[in-house]
Design an enzyme around this catalytic site. Sequence first.
Site, mmCIF file in Angstrom:
data_model
loop_
_atom_site.group_PDB
_atom_site.id
_atom_site.type_symbol
_atom_site.label_atom_id
_atom_site.label_comp_id
_atom_site.label_asym_id
_atom_site.label_seq_id
_atom_site.Cartn_x
_atom_site.Cartn_y
_atom_site.Cartn_z
ATOM 1 N N ASN A 84 0.819 -1.193 0.000
ATOM 2 C CA ASN A 84 0.000 0.000 0.000
ATOM 3 C C ASN A 84 0.867 1.262 0.000
ATOM 4 O O ASN A 84 2.090 1.180 -0.099
ATOM 5 C CB ASN A 84 -0.963 -0.039 1.196
ATOM 6 C CG ASN A 84 -2.323 0.533 0.834
ATOM 7 O OD1 ASN A 84 -2.415 1.512 0.111
ATOM 8 N ND2 ASN A 84 -3.373 -0.087 1.337
ATOM 9 N N HIS A 114 23.882 1.391 11.820
ATOM 10 C CA HIS A 114 24.810 2.481 12.114
ATOM 11 C C HIS A 114 25.331 2.329 13.534
ATOM 12 O O HIS A 114 24.612 1.879 14.428
ATOM 13 C CB HIS A 114 24.113 3.834 11.972
ATOM 14 C CG HIS A 114 23.443 4.018 10.655
ATOM 15 N ND1 HIS A 114 24.120 4.439 9.535
ATOM 16 C CD2 HIS A 114 22.167 3.805 10.265
ATOM 17 C CE1 HIS A 114 23.278 4.499 8.519
ATOM 18 N NE2 HIS A 114 22.088 4.116 8.936
ATOM 19 N N GLY A 141 -0.465 -1.674 8.881
ATOM 20 C CA GLY A 141 -0.038 -0.311 8.632
ATOM 21 C C GLY A 141 0.950 0.211 9.668
ATOM 22 O O GLY A 141 0.887 -0.150 10.841
ATOM 23 N N ALA A 159 -0.704 -3.642 13.230
ATOM 24 C CA ALA A 159 -0.404 -2.256 12.881
ATOM 25 C C ALA A 159 0.401 -1.565 13.979
ATOM 26 O O ALA A 159 0.171 -1.786 15.166
ATOM 27 C CB ALA A 159 -1.702 -1.498 12.627
ATOM 28 N N ARG A 165 13.075 -8.448 16.359
ATOM 29 C CA ARG A 165 13.643 -9.803 16.405
ATOM 30 C C ARG A 165 12.787 -10.716 15.534
ATOM 31 O O ARG A 165 11.687 -10.357 15.127
ATOM 32 C CB ARG A 165 13.730 -10.313 17.835
ATOM 33 C CG ARG A 165 12.404 -10.504 18.524
ATOM 34 C CD ARG A 165 12.523 -10.975 19.968
ATOM 35 N NE ARG A 165 13.198 -10.034 20.823
ATOM 36 C CZ ARG A 165 12.597 -9.074 21.511
ATOM 37 N NH1 ARG A 165 11.300 -8.928 21.433
ATOM 38 N NH2 ARG A 165 13.284 -8.254 22.269
ATOM 39 N N ARG A 182 -0.197 -14.737 19.787
ATOM 40 C CA ARG A 182 -1.040 -15.914 19.545
ATOM 41 C C ARG A 182 -0.409 -16.790 18.496
ATOM 42 O O ARG A 182 0.173 -16.307 17.517
ATOM 43 C CB ARG A 182 -2.432 -15.473 19.093
ATOM 44 C CG ARG A 182 -3.429 -16.616 19.095
ATOM 45 C CD ARG A 182 -4.841 -16.121 18.921
ATOM 46 N NE ARG A 182 -5.215 -16.383 17.537
ATOM 47 C CZ ARG A 182 -6.097 -15.710 16.845
ATOM 48 N NH1 ARG A 182 -6.707 -14.683 17.368
ATOM 49 N NH2 ARG A 182 -6.366 -16.030 15.610
#
Length: 186
Positions: A84, A114, A141, A159, A165, A182
């Site tokens: 998107n 960095h 999102g 979202a 990790r 879950r």
Amino acid sequence: MTEKEKMLSGQVYDAADEQLIAELMDTRVALHEFNTLLPTQMERMRAIIRQLFGHVADDAFIINQPFRCDYGSQISIGRRFFANFNFTVLDEARVTIGDDCFIGPNVSIYTACHSTDPVERNSRREWALPVTIGHNVWIGGSVTILPGVTIGDNVTIGAGSVVVRDIPSGTIAVGNPCRVVRSLEQ
């Protein structure tokens, strides 16, 4: 080794190298065209992505404008891919995305690393770690995926998550830092 070869092999490299800067500029020119095309010009958009990316599966794919990446050539996308608006990929290392992946708006994938030491960081020396996303993954999102992360198959990332990790296959993971909440029954 050239600085690009160092970058691609995961070694510390000079990010201000002339060859790398030239390649970044070439990509930005191509992305400028991509991002200013009319939304109906899908075939031209697909052609630009195929030219930029290291691998694009044959099936139809959509990347909504605007899209940004650093090089493009380290990006590989699988079949039936969708991203998107405002998808950003800093692909100093490989970014591999499997089949049937859906990327929500404002998602960022980073491979560049960095130093936390300011003097070293100001030298413009950095390194990169690959990101791998499996098959059948939905990234919600405003998710940020950090360098070196692997996300397994059949995963949903909620979202706003910051993925720091690895996330195992068959799970739903959310939060900052992102964690599994879950397991999905197979």
